[in-house]
Structure formats: C-alpha cells, structure tokens
Write a protein that holds these residues in place. Structure first.
Motif, PDB file in Angstrom:
ATOM      1  N   LEU A  16     -13.728 -11.774 -17.828  1.00  0.00           N
ATOM      2  CA  LEU A  16     -13.519 -12.532 -18.590  1.00  0.00           C
ATOM      3  C   LEU A  16     -11.940 -12.578 -18.979  1.00  0.00           C
ATOM      4  O   LEU A  16     -11.432 -11.479 -18.722  1.00  0.00           O
ATOM      5  CB  LEU A  16     -14.211 -12.259 -19.929  1.00  0.00           C
ATOM      6  CG  LEU A  16     -15.906 -12.282 -19.987  1.00  0.00           C
ATOM      7  CD1 LEU A  16     -16.540 -11.919 -21.247  1.00  0.00           C
ATOM      8  CD2 LEU A  16     -16.465 -13.538 -19.401  1.00  0.00           C
ATOM      9  N   GLU A  66     -18.276  -8.486 -17.571  1.00  0.00           N
ATOM     10  CA  GLU A  66     -19.331  -9.288 -18.116  1.00  0.00           C
ATOM     11  C   GLU A  66     -20.510  -9.073 -16.803  1.00  0.00           C
ATOM     12  O   GLU A  66     -20.070  -9.759 -15.718  1.00  0.00           O
ATOM     13  CB  GLU A  66     -19.235 -10.655 -18.347  1.00  0.00           C
ATOM     14  CG  GLU A  66     -20.496 -11.320 -18.978  1.00  0.00           C
ATOM     15  CD  GLU A  66     -20.261 -12.743 -19.466  1.00  0.00           C
ATOM     16  OE1 GLU A  66     -20.523 -13.147 -20.691  1.00  0.00           O
ATOM     17  OE2 GLU A  66     -20.014 -13.511 -18.284  1.00  0.00           O
ATOM     18  N   LYS A  67     -21.760  -8.543 -17.158  1.00  0.00           N
ATOM     19  CA  LYS A  67     -22.522  -8.368 -15.959  1.00  0.00           C
ATOM     20  C   LYS A  67     -23.424  -9.733 -15.767  1.00  0.00           C
ATOM     21  O   LYS A  67     -23.484 -10.621 -16.745  1.00  0.00           O
ATOM     22  CB  LYS A  67     -23.915  -7.377 -16.507  1.00  0.00           C
ATOM     23  CG  LYS A  67     -24.594  -7.215 -15.378  1.00  0.00           C
ATOM     24  CD  LYS A  67     -25.297  -5.686 -15.487  1.00  0.00           C
ATOM     25  CE  LYS A  67     -26.337  -5.219 -14.462  1.00  0.00           C
ATOM     26  NZ  LYS A  67     -25.584  -5.189 -13.307  1.00  0.00           N
ATOM     27  N   GLY A  68     -23.424 -10.040 -14.487  1.00  0.00           N
ATOM     28  CA  GLY A  68     -24.062 -11.496 -14.109  1.00  0.00           C
ATOM     29  C   GLY A  68     -25.117 -11.148 -13.329  1.00  0.00           C
ATOM     30  O   GLY A  68     -25.545 -10.255 -12.890  1.00  0.00           O
ATOM     31  N   HIS A  97     -10.635  -9.567 -20.096  1.00  0.00           N
ATOM     32  CA  HIS A  97     -10.651  -8.368 -19.383  1.00  0.00           C
ATOM     33  C   HIS A  97      -9.208  -8.586 -18.480  1.00  0.00           C
ATOM     34  O   HIS A  97      -8.616  -7.396 -18.049  1.00  0.00           O
ATOM     35  CB  HIS A  97     -11.817  -8.256 -18.695  1.00  0.00           C
ATOM     36  CG  HIS A  97     -12.966  -8.339 -19.241  1.00  0.00           C
ATOM     37  ND1 HIS A  97     -14.192  -8.948 -18.907  1.00  0.00           N
ATOM     38  CD2 HIS A  97     -13.421  -7.411 -20.356  1.00  0.00           C
ATOM     39  CE1 HIS A  97     -15.201  -8.601 -19.738  1.00  0.00           C
ATOM     40  NE2 HIS A  97     -14.826  -7.571 -20.575  1.00  0.00           N
ATOM     41  N   ASN A 106     -20.909  -9.825 -10.976  1.00  0.00           N
ATOM     42  CA  ASN A 106     -20.324  -9.591 -12.292  1.00  0.00           C
ATOM     43  C   ASN A 106     -18.845 -10.376 -12.510  1.00  0.00           C
ATOM     44  O   ASN A 106     -18.394 -10.924 -11.380  1.00  0.00           O
ATOM     45  CB  ASN A 106     -19.846  -8.231 -12.403  1.00  0.00           C
ATOM     46  CG  ASN A 106     -21.105  -7.288 -12.279  1.00  0.00           C
ATOM     47  OD1 ASN A 106     -22.301  -7.408 -12.896  1.00  0.00           O
ATOM     48  ND2 ASN A 106     -21.091  -6.097 -11.820  1.00  0.00           N
ATOM     49  N   ARG A 107     -18.639 -10.727 -13.616  1.00  0.00           N
ATOM     50  CA  ARG A 107     -17.477 -11.812 -13.967  1.00  0.00           C
ATOM     51  C   ARG A 107     -16.455 -10.734 -14.898  1.00  0.00           C
ATOM     52  O   ARG A 107     -16.655  -9.932 -15.568  1.00  0.00           O
ATOM     53  CB  ARG A 107     -17.961 -12.771 -14.568  1.00  0.00           C
ATOM     54  CG  ARG A 107     -18.573 -13.599 -13.909  1.00  0.00           C
ATOM     55  CD  ARG A 107     -19.031 -14.812 -14.571  1.00  0.00           C
ATOM     56  NE  ARG A 107     -17.845 -15.758 -15.011  1.00  0.00           N
ATOM     57  CZ  ARG A 107     -17.583 -16.042 -16.301  1.00  0.00           C
ATOM     58  NH1 ARG A 107     -18.282 -15.671 -17.420  1.00  0.00           N
ATOM     59  NH2 ARG A 107     -16.697 -16.743 -16.455  1.00  0.00           N
ATOM     60  N   HIS A 127     -14.866  -2.662 -17.459  1.00  0.00           N
ATOM     61  CA  HIS A 127     -14.616  -3.794 -18.297  1.00  0.00           C
ATOM     62  C   HIS A 127     -14.985  -5.216 -17.830  1.00  0.00           C
ATOM     63  O   HIS A 127     -14.129  -5.680 -16.766  1.00  0.00           O
ATOM     64  CB  HIS A 127     -12.976  -3.704 -18.875  1.00  0.00           C
ATOM     65  CG  HIS A 127     -12.729  -2.476 -19.741  1.00  0.00           C
ATOM     66  ND1 HIS A 127     -12.565  -2.500 -20.787  1.00  0.00           N
ATOM     67  CD2 HIS A 127     -12.735  -1.164 -19.236  1.00  0.00           C
ATOM     68  CE1 HIS A 127     -12.455  -1.267 -21.542  1.00  0.00           C
ATOM     69  NE2 HIS A 127     -12.364  -0.566 -20.308  1.00  0.00           N
TER      70      HIS A 127
END
Length: 539
Positions: A448, A439-441, A451, A445-446, A437
């Motif tokens: 949100l 967001e791919k960076g 999450h 990765n992050r 869970h």
C-alpha cells in the motif's frame, strides 16, 4: 478523468478482451488488443494535432459523410499534402495517412468491409516503415492478421477483426480518451494480462508498486537523498526493460521533460515491441527514447561496446527487474569482458550478478542503480560471494531492501532491492527489512502507499527503526563473512518473554497448597452428608 473512471475504462477493455478472445490464449489476444489501442492513440493524437494545424480549414463533415475529416481535406488539397505532412512531422514527429486512421478503420469494421484485413495490414506496415523519422521495423511483427486463430478462412478472419475493432471502438467511445488516459489504460491491460498469464507474465511486467519504489529511489539525489528529488536526469537505462513500465515510472516521478533520454534493452521480441508502443502511448517522442532488441548479458548493443572509458555511455539512473536466477552460458571470452573482468563471472546456474555488473558498468559516478534480485544473491557462496565481497569492499552497495513474499506474478519467493552507487558517502550499509509490511491478497500480496512511503523514508533519511531498518558498519559485515542475509542484521522476530522460574515455582506451590486446603474443607462437607471424600491427598 478520475481514477474511478480510468478504472472503469480499464475494466471495460478487459471485459471486451475476455468476451472476444474465445479459444485464443491471453498472450495472443493481448498483442491484438494492445496494438489496436496503440493505433487508436496514434490516430487521436494525430487528428487533434492536424485540427490545430489546419485551424478553420479542418473540414467539418456533413451529416451523411462517413469519411474522416482528414480524408476529406486530403482529397480536396492533394497539392498541399506534402507540405502538410512535413509540418506534422515537425509538430508530432509522425504522419498517418487518412485511410489508416482509427476512425477510417472503425468505419470499415462497422460496415463489415471486405477489405478491412488488407487495409489494416497495410496500415501497420506504413506505421512501421514510414510514419516516423526513425523506422519502427517489426513493431507489429507479433500480430498475425492472417492467423487461423482469428478464423479458418480469410473471410472469417476479416469478420472477426471487424467484430473486435467495432467492440473496442464502441467500448472506448463512452470515455474521454486523452493521451495520458490511453497510456494508463494500456498499462492497466498489461497488468491484467500479466496477472492472467501466470508465471510467464514476470517476463514483461514489474508490478507498479515495486516500480514506484525503484523509481523514487533513483530520482532522489544520489549523495544527499534527504535533499529530495533531482530536477533532471540526463539518461536513464533499464537493461531488461520488459514492457517499459519501469522506465515510464521513472519519467512519471520527474514529469515530462525530466529525463533527457530513455534507454531500454529487451531480449524478448514481443515485449520489446510492447515497450516501444508503451513509450509512444505515454507521449514519449521517438527522439526521446531508444529501445534495443538484444541480449544484455552478451552486450548486444553497439552503443554500449565503447572500450574507451572517456567515451563510454553512462547513465544517471539504472533500474532493472531481470529474470531471477536465469541460467546462462559464461565462457572465457565473457571472463575478459570489460563488464566482468574486475569481479569475475556469475555462476552458470544464476546470472543475477552478471545482470547487476552489466548495469553497474554503465552507471555514472553521480548515478544511482536500483535492481530487483532474489534473496540468494545476499548469501550464496562461491563466485557470487567473491563478487559480493568486492562490491562491498569497494563501497558500492549502499542499501539492501527486503520485500514481502508473493508480490510478483512470476514467483512467490521473497525478493530484495539492491541500491548501488559508484561513489557513496556513508561508509555503512543500510538494511531495510520490509518483509512484514504489506496487504495480503488472494493471488498476490500488495504494498500500500504507506508501505512504500515507509521504505522510501527509511532510505531517504537513512533512518534506523527497531525491527525495520538499521545502518550496519563494514566491520560487522566483515565479521559475518560479507553475508548480507537481512535477518542477520535486522530481525523481525519478536523477542520471547523472559520467564522468572523462581516466581513460577512460588505460584505453583501456593496453588498446590490452596488445592489441598480446599479439598480438605470440601471433604468435611461430604463426610457430614455421608458421601465419600474426593480422591487425592489432603495434606
């Protein structure tokens, strides 16, 4: 100031840093940049308080007057300065003499004054030794104003400092810079320098998203998290506090006045100084925090050496992001140390459990500890297995949270959060597998907000959710030899579709019959046309 404007301020400062640092590496320039921002904050805050204190006596400079208003007042009221400074110490807890205020330093930079470097050096010493009631010795020790990185001659160094200070002052001037804004801008720059410094950055900076998870967990009621946040924490401790952002995040969750006293410990002298500045920049008074320079593993802090359990310092919340799998030097003396004696020593190759036990020793009976560790602590054998087993049997491990990989600047490995309590009500362990869970960076990765909320809600309400979270009994954990590898209890693997071979066989047989039948028909047409039949059998 809106979030967008704050972001613009951060980007403006970062652009200035990028333009000016030249051949200097990011780490070196960071110390100059952040120190000047810190001086700007102290000066603004002090001048605002002085204006309020002096009221109508606060001078309004004439059009061609370049001195700071406070410098004018000091010159005209020399006999009242002592009483005024005494009053200011009561109001804002510190004093800055007018010649060291940012506005005075900026004026020297603007006019390329030859004495800027010398005045700035004296100003830093003054703040370290005299500004506050408690001394802040060494606060600017990492800033070498006489470094050849600024220029080969004193004149060149003075000119370089004039340029840097002028650029920062002009860059900030277009923004409203209240206390909180400058503190947040400082945090923004810490994050940017951390991202630019690669692996070394992990030593001083915990990404805000992860800080938020730990902070929200430790501020919830320890026994009944579902009842919500505690109103106040008496004492909070981070034994590997880096730049102090994690401690400030805990304070942010409860608001100003929500923590009685903040305690931090840091081994690295540079980050220790960053943490002290960061606290003051966020409006934490010098009496409201104590950051100590020293090694946590060796317990190099006198206030934490109390042997009498009745007198030992205890904390309502302990948070930490210690170095992962740090090599240390366990010895016989440490084996007898009151922090480790009941559990045993962590192996030389990985001090993860030594850090955990250090923090856990100072956790109060009603407190919560949340620590970030590498996944290895969940399943490695030997000494770590023995420590993990005892913690589980004693009922101290409350929750295990698996995070996605590549969230840190310092490492791409997946990490976990362990939540520990001295006294916990549920006799099971909650596992949260949040590894998928995010967001791919590009570089990192992050997590949100949704999450983070999902993790907190699962913890707060001890919620079970297929392929995400599950309460696991101690019997099951014991059957797994006290191995806490998250995938053993909460698998994110999608079950493969069941295949009925009889159905497949029937479908293939039908298909084969249709091929034969159609081939036969087709060949009859080919025969009428005098063409050769298709190869293969017709029946």
């Amino acid at each position: 100031m809106t979030k967008e404007q704050l972001s613009q301020l951060g980007e403006t400062l970062w652009d200035i840093a990028d333009q000016l640092r030249g051949a200097m590496n990011a780490d070196d320039f960071r110390d100059y940049m952040l120190s000047f921002l810190f001086l700007r904050y102290l000066s603004d805050n002090y001048e605002a308080a002085a204006q309020k204190e002096l009221g109508r006596d606060y001078p309004a400079p004439a059009k061609d007057e370049r001195r700071a208003p406070l410098a004018i007042w000091y010159d005209a009221n020399a006999e009242d300065v002592t009483d005024f400074e005494k009053q200011m110490r009561l109001k804002v807890h510190y004093v800055i003499e007018p010649q060291y205020l940012w506005s005075s330093i900026y004026e020297m930079a603007r006019t390329q004054h030859d004495d800027l470097l010398d005045t700035l050096w004296k100003g830093f010493k003054y703040i370290e030794e005299k500004s506050f009631a408690s001394t802040f010795q060494g606060l600017f020790s990492e800033i070498n104003l006489h470094s050849e990185k600024l220029g080969k001659t004193p004149k060149a160094r003075n000119e370089k400092l004039c340029t840097i200070i002028k650029k920062i002052a002009e860059g900030i001037a277009q923004f409203s810079t209240t206390t909180d804004i400058l503190g947040d801008a400082y945090e923004y720059l810490l994050g940017e320098f951390a991202a630019g410094s690669g692996k070394k950055a992990g030593e001083f900076y915990t990404p805000q998203q992860i800080s938020t998870i730990l902070s929200r967990i430790v501020t919830l009621d320890s026994q009944e998290p579902a009842t919500g946040k505690k109103k106040k924490l008496d004492q909070v401790y981070d034994f590997a506090c880096g730049s102090g952002s994690l401690l400030l995040n805990v304070r942010k969750q409860l608001g100003k006045g929500g923590i009685g006293k903040i305690y931090g410990q840091e081994k690295n002298i540079t980050t220790y100084n960053l943490a002290r500045m960061n606290m003051l920049l966020h409006g934490v008074k010098d009496t409201e925090f104590e950051i100590h320079h020293g090694d946590s593993l060796l317990n190099e802090w006198e206030i934490l050496k109390e042997m009498n359990p009745a007198k030992k310092l205890q904390f309502d919340a302990v948070v930490a992001n210690p170095p992962f799998s740090y090599r240390w030097e366990p010895n016989d003396a440490l084996g007898e140390d009151f922090r480790f004696k009941n559990y045993g020593l962590a192996p030389k190759s990985a001090a993860d459990f030594a850090f955990l036990l250090h923090g856990f020793h100072f956790l109060s009976d009603s407190g919560v500890m949340a620590i970030i560790l590498p996944h290895g602590v969940l399943f490695r054998g030997g000494a770590e297995e023995r420590i993990r087993t005892k913690l589980l049997r004693d009922g101290h491990i409350d929750t295990v949270i698996g995070l996605p990989a590549n969230l840190f600047f310092s490492t791409g490995i997946p990490v976990c959060i362990l939540v520990l309590k001295r006294c916990k009500r549920p006799d099971d362990v909650l596992f949260i597998n949040a590894s998928e869970h995010f967001e791919k960076g590009k570089r990192q990765n992050r997590l949100l907000p949704e999450h983070i909320d999902k993790i907190i809600e699962a913890y707060q309400y001890r919620r079970e959710d297929e392929r995400y979270s599950r309460r696991v009994s101690m019997e099951e954990i014991e059957k797994n030899d006290y191995n806490l590898n998250i995938s053993r209890y909460v698998s994110t693997a999608t079950p493969e579709e069941q295949i009925d071979l009889q159905v497949v066989n029937t479908e293939l047989t039908d298909l084969q019959n249709r091929i034969v039948e159609n081939t036969k028909k087709h060949n009859e047409f080919l025969k009428e046309l005098g063409l050769p039949p298709l190869p293969g059998k017709e029946d």
